[in-house]
Each structure stands twice: as structure tokens, then as C-alpha cells.
Scaffold this active site. Sequence first.
Site, mmCIF file in Angstrom:
data_model
loop_
_atom_site.group_PDB
_atom_site.id
_atom_site.type_symbol
_atom_site.label_atom_id
_atom_site.label_comp_id
_atom_site.label_asym_id
_atom_site.label_seq_id
_atom_site.Cartn_x
_atom_site.Cartn_y
_atom_site.Cartn_z
ATOM 1 N N LYS A 11 0.832 -1.213 0.000
ATOM 2 C CA LYS A 11 0.000 0.000 0.000
ATOM 3 C C LYS A 11 0.868 1.265 0.000
ATOM 4 O O LYS A 11 2.069 1.215 0.287
ATOM 5 C CB LYS A 11 -0.930 -0.043 1.212
ATOM 6 N N TYR A 51 -12.386 -1.774 -3.899
ATOM 7 C CA TYR A 51 -12.885 -1.964 -2.528
ATOM 8 C C TYR A 51 -14.412 -1.867 -2.459
ATOM 9 O O TYR A 51 -14.954 -1.561 -1.395
ATOM 10 C CB TYR A 51 -12.234 -0.942 -1.600
ATOM 11 N N PHE A 59 -15.468 3.548 7.061
ATOM 12 C CA PHE A 59 -14.090 3.915 6.693
ATOM 13 C C PHE A 59 -13.865 3.946 5.183
ATOM 14 O O PHE A 59 -12.749 4.195 4.731
ATOM 15 C CB PHE A 59 -13.079 2.964 7.360
ATOM 16 N N ARG A 87 -2.385 -14.700 4.045
ATOM 17 C CA ARG A 87 -3.120 -14.049 5.154
ATOM 18 C C ARG A 87 -2.360 -14.248 6.471
ATOM 19 O O ARG A 87 -2.272 -13.345 7.293
ATOM 20 C CB ARG A 87 -4.528 -14.632 5.287
ATOM 21 N N THR A 93 -5.506 -7.324 10.380
ATOM 22 C CA THR A 93 -5.705 -5.994 9.765
ATOM 23 C C THR A 93 -5.087 -4.890 10.622
ATOM 24 O O THR A 93 -4.427 -3.989 10.105
ATOM 25 C CB THR A 93 -7.226 -5.722 9.611
ATOM 26 N N ASN A 114 -2.040 0.049 6.709
ATOM 27 C CA ASN A 114 -1.546 -1.233 7.232
ATOM 28 C C ASN A 114 -0.646 -1.994 6.243
ATOM 29 O O ASN A 114 -0.590 -3.220 6.246
ATOM 30 C CB ASN A 114 -2.715 -2.102 7.720
ATOM 31 N N HIS A 117 -2.226 -5.321 1.403
ATOM 32 C CA HIS A 117 -3.528 -5.970 1.218
ATOM 33 C C HIS A 117 -3.276 -7.379 0.704
ATOM 34 O O HIS A 117 -2.326 -7.610 -0.054
ATOM 35 C CB HIS A 117 -4.361 -5.202 0.180
ATOM 36 N N GLU A 128 -9.416 -10.236 -8.051
ATOM 37 C CA GLU A 128 -8.447 -9.170 -7.742
ATOM 38 C C GLU A 128 -7.207 -9.268 -8.639
ATOM 39 O O GLU A 128 -6.646 -8.245 -9.038
ATOM 40 C CB GLU A 128 -8.073 -9.226 -6.261
#
Length: 141
Positions: A11, A51, A59, A87, A93, A114, A117, A128
Amino acid sequence: MNESDTLAIIKPDAFGSGKSGRIIAHLEAAGFQVVAARVSRLSRTEAEAFYAVHRVRPFFGSLVEFMTSGPCMPLLLRRADAVPHLRQVIGATDPAEADEGTVRALYAESKERNAIHASDSPENSDIEIAFFFTGAERLQG
Ligand code: CMP
């Protein structure tokens, strides 16, 4: 559905602060092959589409702002059972809740900023991956 491919995005917080090299090294050490990678500055329309599942969340606006605030780095990653493994490797998260040694525990700033993703299911990873990479790129590696 391809169970060995998944999508990660380094990110804007992590990419912009020069952490992408360390994050990619971390992912490779965890057994992932980088099949394809690009640097991308998402438009508002692209971030909202990527998203879309979070559109109703409080958010959402802030997440779109953040994801369009600078370049990010989508990665097509491959290894056995890619989705659950990635993951696990990135952690929760919220970095305050992420296990020690995970990417988010090491590099994330906050629940929103964070660092990375990762797709949350093989079904979503197909969608994705197709958002950022062509079929030809997927055949590489
Ligand atoms: P990601 O895995 O990219 O999926 C959705 C993102 O929304 C998530 O990481 C966070 O960056 C962000 N997010 C999820 N929950 C919250 C929250 N409660 N507050 C702010 N951002 C959030």
C-alpha cells in the site's frame, strides 16, 4: 479457480516509505514466487471499484483517499495454498493485533495504513488478480 495464486498490494504507506524491498524479501522467504508486479497510482474510480465490497463501511471514504494518495505495488504471488498462507504471513488488519514477525506487525502504521492488502478467498483472488494483471502475465513464472 487457481488455489496457488493470490494478489497482494504493497500500500501507499509502505511503498512511499521505502519498505517494498523488505516486504517482498519477507514474502519470498515465506515461499512465495513473485510472478508479476507493477507500480500503480490508483484513480478514485479504480480504488472505489477494487474496494466496492466495503462501500457501506464508515471507513470507505478514508480508505479510498489513502489508497489513491500515492503509488502502490500490486503483486501476483504464487505458492501452494496461497490465499491462507499469505493471510497468515501478513497478520491481522490492525497491526496492534498482528502476530509478532508478520508483515503488518513489522511494517504497518495503523489499521488503515496497514502496509499490505491480501485477497481473502480464492474466489476473490481470481477477481483481484484480473483487476491488475493480464492472462498472459498470469501464465508466467
Ligand atoms: P485490506 O486488507 O486492504 O482490506 C480493507 C481495508 O480497509 C483494510 O485492509 C484496512 O486498510 C481498511 N480497514 C479495515 N477496517 C478498518 C477500520 N475499522 N478503520 C479503518 N480502516 C479499516
